[in-house]
Design a protein around this motif. Structure first.
Motif, PDB file in Angstrom:
ATOM      1  N   PHE A  66       8.550 -27.979 -26.985  1.00 11.81           N
ATOM      2  CA  PHE A  66       8.127 -28.277 -28.873  1.00 11.81           C
ATOM      3  C   PHE A  66       7.905 -26.680 -28.567  1.00 11.81           C
ATOM      4  N   THR A  67       6.985 -26.374 -28.224  1.00 11.63           N
ATOM      5  CA  THR A  67       6.380 -24.295 -28.223  1.00 11.63           C
ATOM      6  C   THR A  67       7.208 -23.901 -28.351  1.00 11.63           C
ATOM      7  N   SER A  68       8.383 -23.733 -27.544  1.00 14.16           N
ATOM      8  CA  SER A  68       9.719 -22.976 -26.536  1.00 14.16           C
ATOM      9  C   SER A  68      10.269 -22.912 -28.052  1.00 14.16           C
ATOM     10  N   ALA A  69      10.834 -23.956 -28.636  1.00 12.36           N
ATOM     11  CA  ALA A  69      11.242 -24.430 -29.357  1.00 12.36           C
ATOM     12  C   ALA A  69      10.830 -23.644 -31.065  1.00 12.36           C
ATOM     13  N   ASN A  70       9.932 -23.651 -30.751  1.00 10.53           N
ATOM     14  CA  ASN A  70       9.280 -23.112 -32.428  1.00 10.53           C
ATOM     15  C   ASN A  70       9.080 -21.943 -32.007  1.00 10.53           C
ATOM     16  N   LYS A  71       9.061 -21.169 -31.123  1.00  9.06           N
ATOM     17  CA  LYS A  71       9.538 -19.860 -30.906  1.00  9.06           C
ATOM     18  C   LYS A  71       9.976 -19.251 -30.999  1.00  9.06           C
ATOM     19  N   SER A  72      11.358 -19.912 -30.460  1.00  6.54           N
ATOM     20  CA  SER A  72      12.399 -19.752 -30.620  1.00  6.54           C
ATOM     21  C   SER A  72      13.064 -18.288 -29.206  1.00  6.54           C
ATOM     22  N   GLU A  93      15.254 -19.157 -23.242  1.00  7.04           N
ATOM     23  CA  GLU A  93      14.795 -18.705 -21.711  1.00  7.04           C
ATOM     24  C   GLU A  93      14.136 -19.815 -21.233  1.00  7.04           C
ATOM     25  N   VAL A  94      12.905 -19.944 -22.224  1.00  5.80           N
ATOM     26  CA  VAL A  94      11.978 -20.310 -22.061  1.00  5.80           C
ATOM     27  C   VAL A  94      12.685 -22.112 -21.835  1.00  5.80           C
ATOM     28  N   PHE A  95      13.189 -22.655 -22.970  1.00  2.16           N
ATOM     29  CA  PHE A  95      13.220 -23.292 -24.003  1.00  2.16           C
ATOM     30  C   PHE A  95      13.837 -24.494 -22.498  1.00  2.16           C
ATOM     31  N   THR A  96      15.378 -23.519 -21.867  1.00  2.00           N
ATOM     32  CA  THR A  96      16.098 -23.897 -21.146  1.00  2.00           C
ATOM     33  C   THR A  96      15.730 -24.678 -19.551  1.00  2.00           C
ATOM     34  N   SER A  97      13.970 -22.842 -19.434  1.00  2.00           N
ATOM     35  CA  SER A  97      13.787 -24.115 -18.538  1.00  2.00           C
ATOM     36  C   SER A  97      12.415 -25.142 -17.881  1.00  2.00           C
ATOM     37  N   ALA A  98      12.724 -25.806 -19.040  1.00  2.00           N
ATOM     38  CA  ALA A  98      12.483 -27.505 -18.951  1.00  2.00           C
ATOM     39  C   ALA A  98      13.050 -28.499 -18.683  1.00  2.00           C
ATOM     40  N   PHE A  99      14.276 -27.990 -18.447  1.00  2.00           N
ATOM     41  CA  PHE A  99      15.406 -29.278 -18.620  1.00  2.00           C
ATOM     42  C   PHE A  99      15.543 -29.302 -16.696  1.00  2.00           C
ATOM     43  N   ALA A 100      15.822 -30.589 -16.050  1.00  2.00           N
ATOM     44  CA  ALA A 100      16.228 -29.946 -14.929  1.00  2.00           C
ATOM     45  C   ALA A 100      18.488 -29.557 -14.917  1.00  2.00           C
ATOM     46  N   LYS A 101      18.766 -29.156 -13.669  1.00  2.00           N
ATOM     47  CA  LYS A 101      19.818 -28.918 -13.601  1.00  2.00           C
ATOM     48  C   LYS A 101      20.948 -29.775 -14.429  1.00  2.00           C
ATOM     49  N   GLY A 153      23.812 -30.697 -18.541  1.00  2.08           N
ATOM     50  CA  GLY A 153      24.265 -29.591 -17.719  1.00  2.08           C
ATOM     51  C   GLY A 153      23.330 -28.122 -18.554  1.00  2.08           C
ATOM     52  N   MET A 154      23.213 -27.491 -18.148  1.00  4.35           N
ATOM     53  CA  MET A 154      22.842 -25.760 -18.307  1.00  4.35           C
ATOM     54  C   MET A 154      22.930 -25.526 -19.605  1.00  4.35           C
ATOM     55  N   ASP A 155      24.261 -25.259 -19.257  1.00  3.52           N
ATOM     56  CA  ASP A 155      25.867 -24.654 -20.508  1.00  3.52           C
ATOM     57  C   ASP A 155      25.169 -25.215 -21.810  1.00  3.52           C
ATOM     58  N   ALA A 156      25.690 -26.290 -21.559  1.00  6.76           N
ATOM     59  CA  ALA A 156      25.554 -27.696 -22.713  1.00  6.76           C
ATOM     60  C   ALA A 156      24.376 -27.429 -23.340  1.00  6.76           C
ATOM     61  N   ILE A 157      23.314 -27.686 -22.803  1.00 11.75           N
ATOM     62  CA  ILE A 157      21.968 -27.949 -22.832  1.00 11.75           C
ATOM     63  C   ILE A 157      21.611 -26.605 -23.657  1.00 11.75           C
ATOM     64  N   LYS A 158      22.104 -25.192 -23.293  1.00 13.53           N
ATOM     65  CA  LYS A 158      21.927 -24.159 -24.161  1.00 13.53           C
ATOM     66  C   LYS A 158      22.921 -23.765 -24.864  1.00 13.53           C
ATOM     67  N   SER A 159      23.705 -23.973 -25.334  1.00  6.45           N
ATOM     68  CA  SER A 159      24.855 -24.189 -26.136  1.00  6.45           C
ATOM     69  C   SER A 159      24.414 -25.236 -27.253  1.00  6.45           C
ATOM     70  N   LEU A 166      17.836 -23.309 -32.226  1.00  7.69           N
ATOM     71  CA  LEU A 166      17.049 -22.062 -33.170  1.00  7.69           C
ATOM     72  C   LEU A 166      17.855 -21.203 -34.199  1.00  7.69           C
ATOM     73  N   GLY A 167      19.068 -21.594 -34.339  1.00  2.00           N
ATOM     74  CA  GLY A 167      20.210 -21.195 -34.896  1.00  2.00           C
ATOM     75  C   GLY A 167      20.060 -21.641 -36.532  1.00  2.00           C
ATOM     76  N   PRO A 168      19.366 -23.020 -36.938  1.00  5.11           N
ATOM     77  CA  PRO A 168      19.084 -23.545 -38.190  1.00  5.11           C
ATOM     78  C   PRO A 168      17.572 -23.048 -37.777  1.00  5.11           C
ATOM     79  N   ASN A 169      16.621 -22.344 -37.402  1.00  8.62           N
ATOM     80  CA  ASN A 169      14.894 -22.362 -37.417  1.00  8.62           C
ATOM     81  C   ASN A 169      14.376 -23.662 -37.186  1.00  8.62           C
ATOM     82  N   VAL A 170      14.791 -24.749 -36.225  1.00 14.31           N
ATOM     83  CA  VAL A 170      14.334 -25.792 -36.768  1.00 14.31           C
ATOM     84  C   VAL A 170      12.436 -25.028 -35.960  1.00 14.31           C
TER      85      VAL A 170
END
Length: 117
Positions: free
Chosen positions: A16-22, A25-33, A46-52, A59-63
């Motif tokens: 939540f905090t990394s999403a709110n701060k856009s 890299e911090v956001f994706t670090s919260a997930f298992a591979k 998977g990580m590539d799909a989660i990042k996309s 991030l795109g729509p500033n959620v």
């Protein structure tokens, strides 16, 4: 439940905090591979799909997320969050509340299911 209390898992707090701060890299670090997200019946694995997914859907729509409620039972953490951003809100409830059900293992998000509450 007090939505202002500390999150029971650092990975969920990071989500939540990394999403709110856009912070992608911090956001994706919260997930298992090998993490899995089910978002409105869409499977993101998977990580590539989660990042996309994060780039396009958060991030795109500033959620932004505002925690409304939280329940912690064993390794499952359920968070109800008010969601806002720059996206088409036609035919959506106001406020838009989404249920985020996290399965956390070794302080990483293993699974996330996002639905209406």
């Amino acid at each position: 439940m007090n939505p202002h209390r500390a999150m029971p898992a650092a990975a969920v707090e990071t989500f939540f905090t990394s999403a709110n701060k856009s912070q992608l890299e911090v956001f994706t670090s919260a997930f298992a591979k090998d993490a899995l997200i089910l978002d409105n019946h869409r499977e993101i694995k998977g990580m590539d799909a989660i990042k996309s997914w994060c780039e396009a859907e958060i991030l795109g729509p500033n959620v932004t997320f505002e925690i409304v409620d939280m329940v912690d039972t064993n390794n499952t953490i359920v968070v109800i969050a008010k969601v806002d951003g720059d996206f088409d809100k036609s035919n959506l409830p106001d406020p838009l509340l989404l249920k985020h059900q996290f399965l956390v293992n070794n302080n990483k998000i293993k699974e996330l299911i996002i639905t209406l509450p």
